[in-house]
Design a protein around this motif. Structure first.
Motif, mmCIF file in Angstrom:
data_model
loop_
_atom_site.group_PDB
_atom_site.id
_atom_site.type_symbol
_atom_site.label_atom_id
_atom_site.label_comp_id
_atom_site.label_asym_id
_atom_site.label_seq_id
_atom_site.Cartn_x
_atom_site.Cartn_y
_atom_site.Cartn_z
ATOM 1 N N LEU A 465 0.872 -1.099 0.139
ATOM 2 C CA LEU A 465 0.172 0.189 -0.525
ATOM 3 C C LEU A 465 1.166 1.033 0.060
ATOM 4 N N TRP A 466 2.122 1.105 0.882
ATOM 5 C CA TRP A 466 3.198 2.211 0.944
ATOM 6 C C TRP A 466 3.745 2.589 -0.735
ATOM 7 N N LEU A 467 4.143 1.840 -1.601
ATOM 8 C CA LEU A 467 4.247 1.419 -2.344
ATOM 9 C C LEU A 467 3.433 2.070 -3.258
ATOM 10 N N GLY A 468 2.720 2.088 -3.731
ATOM 11 C CA GLY A 468 1.613 1.812 -3.712
ATOM 12 C C GLY A 468 1.608 3.406 -3.856
ATOM 13 N N LYS A 469 1.035 3.998 -2.860
ATOM 14 C CA LYS A 469 1.019 5.533 -3.049
ATOM 15 C C LYS A 469 1.546 6.316 -3.342
ATOM 16 N N SER A 470 3.580 5.531 -3.393
ATOM 17 C CA SER A 470 4.690 6.384 -2.997
ATOM 18 C C SER A 470 4.779 6.541 -5.220
ATOM 19 N N LEU A 471 3.792 5.749 -5.297
ATOM 20 C CA LEU A 471 4.353 6.144 -6.961
ATOM 21 C C LEU A 471 2.940 6.419 -7.934
ATOM 22 N N LEU A 507 8.349 -7.880 -9.373
ATOM 23 C CA LEU A 507 6.495 -8.558 -10.148
ATOM 24 C C LEU A 507 5.671 -7.575 -8.569
ATOM 25 N N PRO A 508 5.765 -7.768 -7.465
ATOM 26 C CA PRO A 508 4.939 -7.192 -6.592
ATOM 27 C C PRO A 508 5.631 -5.413 -6.232
ATOM 28 N N VAL A 509 6.592 -5.034 -6.741
ATOM 29 C CA VAL A 509 6.507 -3.375 -6.726
ATOM 30 C C VAL A 509 5.997 -3.039 -8.079
ATOM 31 N N LEU A 510 6.235 -3.810 -8.715
ATOM 32 C CA LEU A 510 5.190 -3.761 -10.421
ATOM 33 C C LEU A 510 3.573 -4.093 -9.836
ATOM 34 N N ALA A 511 3.079 -4.845 -8.950
ATOM 35 C CA ALA A 511 1.639 -4.241 -9.413
ATOM 36 C C ALA A 511 1.213 -3.665 -8.141
ATOM 37 N N SER A 512 2.484 -3.211 -7.271
ATOM 38 C CA SER A 512 1.743 -1.927 -5.906
ATOM 39 C C SER A 512 1.612 -0.583 -7.108
ATOM 40 N N MET A 513 2.440 -0.626 -8.445
ATOM 41 C CA MET A 513 3.170 0.822 -9.006
ATOM 42 C C MET A 513 1.179 0.321 -10.128
ATOM 43 N N MET A 525 2.761 -6.349 -15.098
ATOM 44 C CA MET A 525 3.924 -7.457 -14.886
ATOM 45 C C MET A 525 3.928 -8.327 -16.122
ATOM 46 N N LEU A 526 3.228 -8.253 -16.927
ATOM 47 C CA LEU A 526 2.983 -9.389 -17.523
ATOM 48 C C LEU A 526 4.584 -9.369 -19.098
ATOM 49 N N PRO A 527 4.300 -7.937 -19.833
ATOM 50 C CA PRO A 527 5.872 -7.567 -20.283
ATOM 51 C C PRO A 527 7.041 -7.659 -19.377
ATOM 52 N N CYS A 528 7.499 -7.291 -19.000
ATOM 53 C CA CYS A 528 8.332 -7.362 -17.442
ATOM 54 C C CYS A 528 8.928 -8.261 -17.496
ATOM 55 N N THR A 529 7.982 -9.651 -17.334
ATOM 56 C CA THR A 529 8.216 -11.201 -16.630
ATOM 57 C C THR A 529 8.595 -11.698 -17.985
#
Length: 601
Positions: A465-471, A507-513, A525-529
């Motif tokens: 949640l914190w990462l999502g708000k920061s991004l 992936l967890p960071v990308l999901a939050s973003m 998430m898909l292209p980065c994977t």
């Protein structure tokens, strides 16, 4: 000073293990919150994974120690993350791959495909790339590369030897035409007698032979003339380039082919596990059929661009006999074809075990495709998943792989004794545990579990949640620009670090973003994977690169030049796929309701 530096280098891993936790310890001490404690664990594991100071699988077990001690998660909740449905899918897929390798079915398939394609210079590289990519869809990239490279070496050696023999025959023909009529017999006589030396004189000079007749007429025969030496050097250079090109094509095709199926390489399964963990209500959006529908056309596109680039670098685009980069005559083609045909004949006819493995393999793929095909109801929803997803791809994989331990490797026979009189014994099964224990990469299972534990810890602690708000400010950047930049970042990162660790960390960071920007999570998430598998530039990037580096007389600069352009091509093709059929398949232009789950504490 030099001694001290050498000592530091020798004990560098121990210094990293000891000092890294201490250097980042102020983070949870200064900011006493669950988010900072979880961040401490993630940073520590990221540094350990990047430096590989301890085995990757042992680093993946750190959440079992640190999450309970820091009050982030209970130990029972952490441990359950290490054997989830995605792990079962991985294990089942690997058991099938082990059975295919154990009975040499992969070699039979590869040689048959190469025999069908042929050994013409224009198609040779394409044949090896298509075969390697197909094998890598089902077995490990390392195994497919290690099997294909010796075949390329044998074919190239035969082509080179055949062209050398053809050049020798051509030189002999030219020489015989240059001799005056009746001179051949005189030459053989002169080797045995000395009586006629008054009228005939041999003068060896610079590896050539000058023959002077009594009338003063001279004929020069070039046995090993500078011209022949130049042709030999030119031929060796051509085959050196071809060897480099084929070695690179095999290792690149193995990495590209692994992206086509969900079980083809570990990052694909990490994505499925992370999506199921972070977004439990996603409706099984990532399964074998949906992944294949998106990634297989993208794999074909990447394979074609890679072939074109390697053609340009090492063979050229012209396929004529003189400019194709290697011999293109019937003798060479026949000899090289016979090499592969001889290897195929060594395998003999298909045994009962090979047929059984092939049938089970085809049946498994069919069951995966038809469980939830997407465009129509599958057998899974019709028979089992009427209200809940009881049966998944992991269920199918484990069921089919279990049959390898039940079905015998030979046709059961009736009677009390064999033909030779020995007592009749029951045949062994297609697989036994000793073979599985030897070939199963258990460390990857722990790596998968470590990634799932990190994702769960980030969600429980509120770090996501914190990462999502920061991004959140990133939402003003065009989405396509974010996708391309992130793909380039991941592709660069995976050149130096494990693709498994890269995917697990990003992936967890990308999901939050994505949730913060109100983007579909799969949009980033898909292209980065898939980009995590684009490790083309360095020999240490992946095991297939290292194997090819030892086989193909390659230098680091050769791999770097070819791989740099292929990384760019890969990022572009993935984003083309994402913004065309990917949009239609996964409805990526909308923000799904199931993605709102991470925005709540």
């Amino acid at each position: 000073m030099a001694f001290f530096i050498r000592w530091l280098w020798k004990y560098l891993n121990y210094l990293i293990i000891f000092f890294t936790p201490l250097l980042i310890l102020p983070l949870p001490l200064i900011i006493p919150s669950l988010e900072s404690r979880c961040g401490y664990v993630i940073i520590l594991m990221a540094l350990f994974w990047c430096t590989e100071c301890i085995p990757l699988a042992i680093t993946a077990l750190l959440p079992v120690i640190l999450f309970p001690m820091m009050g982030i998660m209970e130990s029972s909740e952490v441990c359950i993350q290490y054997l989830k449905d995605s792990n079962m899918l991985f294990i089942g897929g690997l058991l099938v791959a082990i059975a295919v390798e154990h009975w040499n079915l992969h070699k039979r398939i590869s040689l048959r495909v190469l025999l069908l394609i042929g050994v013409k210079p224009a198609l040779l590289m394409m044949g090896f790339m298509v075969t390697t990519a197909f094998l890598s869809m089902w077995i490990s990239n390392t195994a497919s590369t290690a099997m294909m490279l010796p075949i390329t070496s044998a074919v190239l050696q035969q082509l080179s030897d055949t062209e050398a023999q053809a050049e020798e025959r051509e030189m002999d023909l030219v020489t015989s035409k240059a001799w005056p009529e009746g001179l051949e017999n005189q030459a053989f006589e002169m080797d045995d007698t000395t009586e006629d030396r008054a009228s005939k004189e041999f003068q060896p000079k610079d590896s050539s032979i000058t023959i002077r007749m009594s009338g003063g007429e001279g004929v020069e025969c070039q046995g090993h003339s500078p011209e022949a030496e130049q042709r030999r050097l030119k031929r060796e250079q051509k085959y050196l380039n071809l060897s480099k090109g084929l070695s690179l094509s095999v290792c690149y095709a193995s990495s590209i082919g692994g992206t086509a199926t969900l079980t083809g390489t570990t990052p694909n399964l990490i994505l499925k596990g992370q999506v199921d963990e972070l977004f439990p209500g996603n409706g099984d959006i990532i399964n074998f059929a949906s992944w294949f529908g998106f990634s297989f056309p993208n794999m074909v596109l990447m394979l074609a661009t890679s072939w074109l680039w390697l053609q340009f670098m090492y063979l050229g685009f012209k396929y004529s006999e003189k400019s194709s980069g290697c011999v293109a005559n019937k003798d060479g083609d026949t000899e090289a074809y016979q090499v592969m045909k001889k290897e195929y004949k060594k395998l003999g006819s298909m045994s009962f075990a090979e047929v059984s493995v092939l049938v089970l393999f085809v049946l498994l793929v069919l069951l995966w495709f038809t469980r939830e095909p997407g465009f129509m109801p599958g057998w899974g929803s019709a028979l089992f998943n009427k209200d809940k997803p009881y049966v998944t791809d992991g269920t199918v994989a484990i069921f089919m792989s279990t049959l390898f331990f039940i079905i015998p490797s030979q046709m059961p026979r009736c009677g009390k004794a064999n033909v030779d009189g020995s007592p009749l014994k029951p045949p062994p099964a297609l697989l036994n545990w000793d073979v599985v224990h030897e070939k199963m990469p258990w460390n990857i299972i722990l790596l998968l579990g470590g990634g799932f534990a990190l994702a769960r810890g980030s969600e429980t602690s509120g770090l996501s949640l914190w990462l999502g708000k920061s991004l959140a400010p990133l939402q003003f950047i065009p989405p396509f620009a974010i996708s391309i930049l992130l793909c380039m970042l991941v592709a660069a990162f995976t050149e130096c670090f494990s693709n498994t660790a890269t995917t697990t960390l990003f992936l967890p960071v990308l999901a939050s973003m994505a949730t913060a920007m109100k983007l579909h999570p799969l949009y980033v998430m898909l292209p980065c994977t898939i980009c995590a598998s684009l490790a083309f530039m360095l020999p240490v990037a992946t095991p297939p690169n290292a194997i090819a580096f030892s086989y193909g007389n390659l230098k680091v600069i050769d791999m770097a030049k070819a791989g740099f352009i292929l990384n760019i091509f890969g990022v572009l093709t993935i984003n083309i796929a994402l913004h065309t059929w990917g949009m239609a398949m996964f409805d990526l232009h909308t923000f799904p309701d199931w993605a709102n789950v991470t925005t709540t504490p």
